[in-house]
Design a protein around this motif. Structure first.
Motif, short mmCIF file in Angstrom:
data_model
loop_
_atom_site.label_atom_id
_atom_site.label_comp_id
_atom_site.label_asym_id
_atom_site.label_seq_id
_atom_site.Cartn_x
_atom_site.Cartn_y
_atom_site.Cartn_z
N THR A 1 0.73 -1.20 0.01
CA THR A 1 0.07 0.03 -0.20
C THR A 1 0.85 1.42 -0.04
O THR A 1 0.65 2.17 -0.56
CB THR A 1 -0.81 0.10 1.07
N GLN A 2 1.95 1.27 0.77
CA GLN A 2 2.84 2.43 0.88
C GLN A 2 3.46 2.48 -0.31
O GLN A 2 3.62 3.73 -0.75
CB GLN A 2 3.91 2.12 2.10
N ILE A 3 4.12 1.51 -1.07
CA ILE A 3 4.78 1.63 -2.34
C ILE A 3 3.76 2.20 -3.41
O ILE A 3 4.02 3.00 -4.07
CB ILE A 3 5.21 0.01 -2.86
N GLU A 4 2.55 2.00 -3.37
CA GLU A 4 1.36 2.39 -4.21
C GLU A 4 1.46 3.90 -4.05
O GLU A 4 1.30 4.59 -5.14
CB GLU A 4 0.16 1.70 -4.02
N GLU A 5 1.25 4.40 -2.70
CA GLU A 5 1.00 5.62 -2.48
C GLU A 5 2.43 6.24 -2.75
O GLU A 5 2.21 7.46 -3.21
CB GLU A 5 0.90 5.81 -1.10
N GLY A 6 3.55 5.70 -2.49
CA GLY A 6 4.80 6.30 -3.01
C GLY A 6 4.95 6.53 -4.51
O GLY A 6 5.58 7.91 -4.84
N GLU A 7 4.48 5.62 -5.08
CA GLU A 7 4.51 6.00 -6.69
C GLU A 7 3.66 6.71 -7.17
O GLU A 7 4.09 7.52 -8.33
CB GLU A 7 4.32 4.46 -7.39
N GLU A 8 2.35 7.01 -6.30
CA GLU A 8 1.64 8.01 -6.91
C GLU A 8 2.35 9.28 -6.57
O GLU A 8 2.17 10.49 -7.13
CB GLU A 8 0.39 8.01 -6.36
#
Length: 419
Positions: free
Chosen positions: A349-356
């Motif tokens: 989840t954090q990686i998805e948010e970070g990519e965004e």
């Protein structure tokens, strides 16, 4: 708001729709300055200066235009609030500077008192120039707060503060930290920042030299006043040469008196140089904002890399870098599969948010670079045009001054020849 103010806003709206600047539909002037006395925020009596802003809609823009100008008074501090708002709201714009609050680079006979009538008059001209710069800017001229600043006597400050521009302002320390911590600075902005430093240095030196030359020039001209007095006194004791000496004395007196007007005109050119001296700080501010934007992008990218590394270590059970968590696992045992699965989901989840976040930061940075570079190019064209015109006019004035000096001595020579 007055009827004229409403008419003016309608015209301003038309200019925005057509993609034009406000100056095409409105005449703006700072007509006069007035000294006033009143109490400040802590109830202490103070003397201050207010400036009368007049706006008049251009007749051929709209049928609602009225030739009678709208007018209101503003203090210098209100101009400062408005400009600070522009700096925060449009970080990619080289925002026009205000004229100096207190006189700098003055020659010794010029008053540095900010209440001096000559200084107040020059500042009035500078404030008018500031408004015209904003009104002719393709972005700033379409700002609604600018409309309020020109048309609303009361209430405009509340509108400004409601924007929250003060809270949005990044501290100087944060921007300074970004300067030293950006790993991959944009070469163009680094060069532009260096250019701003050099421009400031050159103009500062030019203004210092000009002040020294003005002092010397004043002394030379006033020496001619001594010649005039000597010739006039001499003429009183000479019969045959009396008229010639007296005429020569008059020429010298007139020459000596002309220096006041000459140096007053020179101040006009000095103020034009000072405007671009202050512009350099606005240019560097844009570069610092870009560094901050780049720094935030790099931090987001670094955080994303760190999260992906944690995911890999958690998935494989190998720790590539030293960490307190890794040491704790070795000492007290590995995590259960359920715990590891929960952490993996959290990391995903954090990686998805970070990519965004990286995408958003990249888009913001790209947009900033596009807008900022476009405005910097516009500024450089304006600077080249203005400084070239000012320096040529200054040179023409100096040539004219020298010709008048030669003419004075030729006239004196004629007087002596007739004796």
């Amino acid at each position: 708001m007055s009827v004229h103010g409403l008419a003016w806003i309608m015209i301003a709206g038309l200019m925005v729709e057509k993609g034009g600047t406000l100056l095409k539909g409105l005449e703006i002037s700072v007509a006069e300055a007035e000294k006033r006395t009143g109490k400040n925020a802590v109830s202490i009596q103070e003397t201050y200066t207010v400036y009368l802003i007049e706006t008049r809609a251009v007749d051929n823009v709209s049928e609602v235009a009225n030739p009678t100008p709208d007018s209101l008074w503003r203090r210098y501090s209100e101009f400062e609030i408005f400009r600070n708002y522009l700096l925060v709201t449009y970080p990619f714009v080289v925002v026009p500077p205000l004229p100096e609050k207190r006189a700098e680079f003055v020659w010794h006979k010029l008053s540095a008192d900010n209440m001096d009538p000559d200084f107040v008059e020059r500042r009035r001209v500078g404030l008018e120039n500031f408004l015209l710069r904003v009104a002719s800017h393709p972005v700033l001229s379409n700002d609604k707060i600018f409309y309020s600043f020109l048309t609303q006597e009361q209430g405009w400050k509340e509108v400004v503060f409601e924007t929250g521009f003060q809270a949005k302002a990044d501290s100087r320390l944060k921007a300074l930290n970004a300067t030293f911590r950006v790993k991959n600075p944009d070469k163009r902005f680094a060069e532009m920042k260096h250019y701003g430093d050099e421009l400031q240095s050159v103009i500062s030196q030019l203004l210092r030299v000009r002040a020294r030359v003005a002092d010397r020039l004043y002394g030379v001209y006033k020496v001619h006043g001594n010649y005039g007095r000597v010739f006039s006194e001499w003429s009183a004791i000479e019969k045959e040469m009396g008229d010639g000496l007296q005429s020569a004395g008059h020429h010298m007196d007139a020459y000596a008196a002309s220096i006041d007007d000459i140096l007053e005109e020179e101040e006009h050119y000095a103020d034009q140089l000072k405007e671009y001296l202050f512009y350099t700080e606005a240019l560097r501010a844009v570069c610092r904002k870009h560094e901050l934007c780049q720094f935030e992008l790099e931090m987001a990218a670094q955080d994303l890399i760190s999260k992906k590394q944690q995911r890999e270590e958690l998935a494989t059970g190998t720790v590539r870098t030293f960490s307190l968590k890794g040491m704790t696992s070795k000492l007290f045992g590995q995590e259960t599969p359920e715990q590891r699965e929960t952490k993996l989901k959290t990391l995903e989840t954090q990686i998805e948010e970070g990519e965004e976040m990286v995408k958003e930061r990249t888009a913001e940075c790209d947009e900033f670079v596009k807008n900022a570079w476009e405005d910097i190019e516009r500024f450089r064209e304006q600077k080249d045009r203005d400084l070239k015109e000012a320096l040529i006019s200054y040179a023409i004035m100096q040539i004219s001054m020298c010709k008048k000096g030669i003419q004075v001595w030729n006239n004196a020579k004629e007087c002596f020849s007739k004796m």
